[in-house]
Design an enzyme around this catalytic site. Structure first.
Site, mmCIF file in Angstrom:
data_model
loop_
_atom_site.group_PDB
_atom_site.id
_atom_site.type_symbol
_atom_site.label_atom_id
_atom_site.label_comp_id
_atom_site.label_asym_id
_atom_site.label_seq_id
_atom_site.Cartn_x
_atom_site.Cartn_y
_atom_site.Cartn_z
ATOM 1 N N TYR A 18 -8.721 15.371 -6.625
ATOM 2 C CA TYR A 18 -7.797 14.645 -7.493
ATOM 3 C C TYR A 18 -6.832 15.625 -8.171
ATOM 4 O O TYR A 18 -5.611 15.422 -8.165
ATOM 5 C CB TYR A 18 -8.580 13.862 -8.544
ATOM 6 C CG TYR A 18 -7.727 13.175 -9.575
ATOM 7 C CD1 TYR A 18 -7.061 11.988 -9.281
ATOM 8 C CD2 TYR A 18 -7.584 13.705 -10.857
ATOM 9 C CE1 TYR A 18 -6.280 11.351 -10.234
ATOM 10 C CE2 TYR A 18 -6.795 13.073 -11.811
ATOM 11 C CZ TYR A 18 -6.150 11.897 -11.502
ATOM 12 O OH TYR A 18 -5.377 11.277 -12.445
ATOM 13 N N ASP A 59 0.864 -1.173 0.000
ATOM 14 C CA ASP A 59 0.000 0.000 0.000
ATOM 15 C C ASP A 59 0.904 1.228 0.000
ATOM 16 O O ASP A 59 1.593 1.499 0.994
ATOM 17 C CB ASP A 59 -0.891 -0.023 1.243
ATOM 18 C CG ASP A 59 -1.870 1.143 1.304
ATOM 19 O OD1 ASP A 59 -1.707 2.100 0.530
ATOM 20 O OD2 ASP A 59 -2.796 1.091 2.138
ATOM 21 N N ALA A 64 -6.046 18.609 -7.208
ATOM 22 C CA ALA A 64 -5.175 19.225 -6.197
ATOM 23 C C ALA A 64 -4.021 18.306 -5.823
ATOM 24 O O ALA A 64 -2.879 18.749 -5.639
ATOM 25 C CB ALA A 64 -5.993 19.578 -4.954
ATOM 26 N N SER A 65 -4.295 17.002 -5.737
ATOM 27 C CA SER A 65 -3.237 16.048 -5.391
ATOM 28 C C SER A 65 -2.188 15.983 -6.497
ATOM 29 O O SER A 65 -0.986 15.854 -6.225
ATOM 30 C CB SER A 65 -3.831 14.656 -5.136
ATOM 31 O OG SER A 65 -4.332 14.069 -6.333
ATOM 32 N N LYS A 66 -2.632 16.083 -7.754
ATOM 33 C CA LYS A 66 -1.690 16.048 -8.874
ATOM 34 C C LYS A 66 -0.907 17.361 -8.991
ATOM 35 O O LYS A 66 0.282 17.358 -9.349
ATOM 36 C CB LYS A 66 -2.437 15.763 -10.178
ATOM 37 C CG LYS A 66 -3.087 14.378 -10.221
ATOM 38 C CD LYS A 66 -2.064 13.264 -10.080
ATOM 39 C CE LYS A 66 -2.681 11.891 -10.266
ATOM 40 N NZ LYS A 66 -1.700 10.798 -10.186
ATOM 41 N N SER A 99 -0.904 14.437 -13.886
ATOM 42 C CA SER A 99 -2.106 14.490 -14.713
ATOM 43 C C SER A 99 -2.273 15.895 -15.265
ATOM 44 O O SER A 99 -1.870 16.876 -14.626
ATOM 45 C CB SER A 99 -3.342 14.112 -13.902
ATOM 46 O OG SER A 99 -4.529 14.346 -14.634
#
Length: 335
Positions: free
Chosen positions: A197, A105, A199-201, A184
């Site tokens: 999503y 994980d 924001a994480s990229k 992305s």
């Protein structure tokens, strides 16, 4: 102190503008010539070791096959261990001389340390780290009730790249290796319903741009920004607001149907070519780059365009569908 800032406000912008005007033409020539040279300086990957996270499906699986064609030895990592043997078998058919499968994980630091150590213990080295593992959440922020349930998005997409990088760094420095980050286009191309999503990229991009400054030339970094690609995510597999993974294609149709989907295999092929050339950035499909320019130079138009195609048009379509359903239920046959 305020006077100093006032002077800098007046002096720094024009000085930097003049500097850019002077440097930009020779810099563009350098970039053009360097791009041509890199086309003839493709890295030979034969026998090198590549670790790929999220390797059981989607872009990660296809990256394994593209690397395998170049004769690399593969460490395939995924939380879904049952799907890795088939990927490994196919990779060997494509030319990989040796593979290992590791269940882990990426959102857990200890797991990341373990799979990096297992890779180096087995192969004796590490040349490329491919941070690919990721998940998506799909919902409108204004309709959310408990956004804390989206924490796994950042845990997997951001920390799931940071942890492996931390533990792999000493080995990558030793081999003068590379880090491939699957970010992305959503990191800079705003997409309604995928705010977390994106924001994480975006965090990934900023983090690895900063590492370029820290690492210098000791470890090269390629940041890939795929557009909408035909993967499990585009087929509706996402993190729901209860914090678990579900498949509901109706929630992603409006998001992904606006643009043609790129096949994961073609996307992986372009990305691996870019890594072997030593590209800093890889955007696939390449026509997505025009949206970045639009964002930089005309952000208001960009926002209006996205609001129309993702909010206004779907709203009109929903009203039309509701009207059609209402008429049909009243016994009027629609042509």
């Amino acid at each position: 102190m305020e006077l100093i800032h006032l002077i800098m406000d007046l002096v720094v912008p024009p000085v930097l503008l003049i500097f850019m005007l002077m440097v930009l033409p020779p810099y563009l020539i350098y970039k053009f010539l360097n791009k041509i040279l890199r086309m003839f300086k493709i890295e030979d990957l034969t026998g090198k070791v590549v670790l790929i996270t999220g390797a059981s499906s989607g872009i990660g699986e296809q990256l394994a096959y593209e690397y395998a064609k170049k004769g690399v030895r593969l460490a395939l990592v995924d939380i879904r261990e049952d799907k890795l043997p088939q990927v490994a078998e196919t990779a060997r058919k494509f030319g990989s001389p040796d593979t290992i499968n590791i269940s882990a994980d990426v959102s857990k630091s200890n797991d990341c340390k373990r799979f990096v150590e297992e890779t180096v213990d087995y192969f004796g080295r590490l040349d490329h780290l491919v941070n690919n593992a990721g998940i998506i959440s799909v919902f409108f922020f204004q309709s959310s009730t408990d956004i804390s349930r989206t924490l796994p998005v950042m845990d997997v997409n951001f920390w799931g790249s940071v942890y492996p990088t931390q533990f792999a760094l000493p080995h990558l420095k030793k081999s003068k290796g590379k880090i491939l980050v699957i970010a992305s286009a959503s990191g800079w191309l705003y997409g309604p319903k995928i705010s977390f999503y994106g924001a994480s990229k975006a965090a990934l991009m900023n983090f690895y741009d900063t590492l370029r400054v820290e690492f210098g030339s000791s470890v090269k970094i390629t940041i890939a920004s795929p557009g909408f690609t035909r993967t499990a995510m585009s087929q509706g597999k996402h993190l729901n607001m209860e914090g678990s993974i579900e498949t509901n294609k109706s929630k992603t149709d409006a998001l992904f149907d606006m643009f043609p989907l790129r096949s994961a295999s073609e996307c992986a092929k372009v990305i691996v070519k870019g890594v072997c050339r030593g590209d800093r950035q890889v955007t696939d499909p390449s026509w997505y780059r025009i949206f970045y320019l639009l964002k930089v130079f005309m952000p208001e138009i960009m926002e209006m365009f996205l609001h129309i195609i993702y909010i206004i048009i779907p709203r009109i379509n929903r009203k039309k569908n509701a009207a059609t359903t209402n008429i049909s239920t009243n016994g009027i046959k629609m042509s």
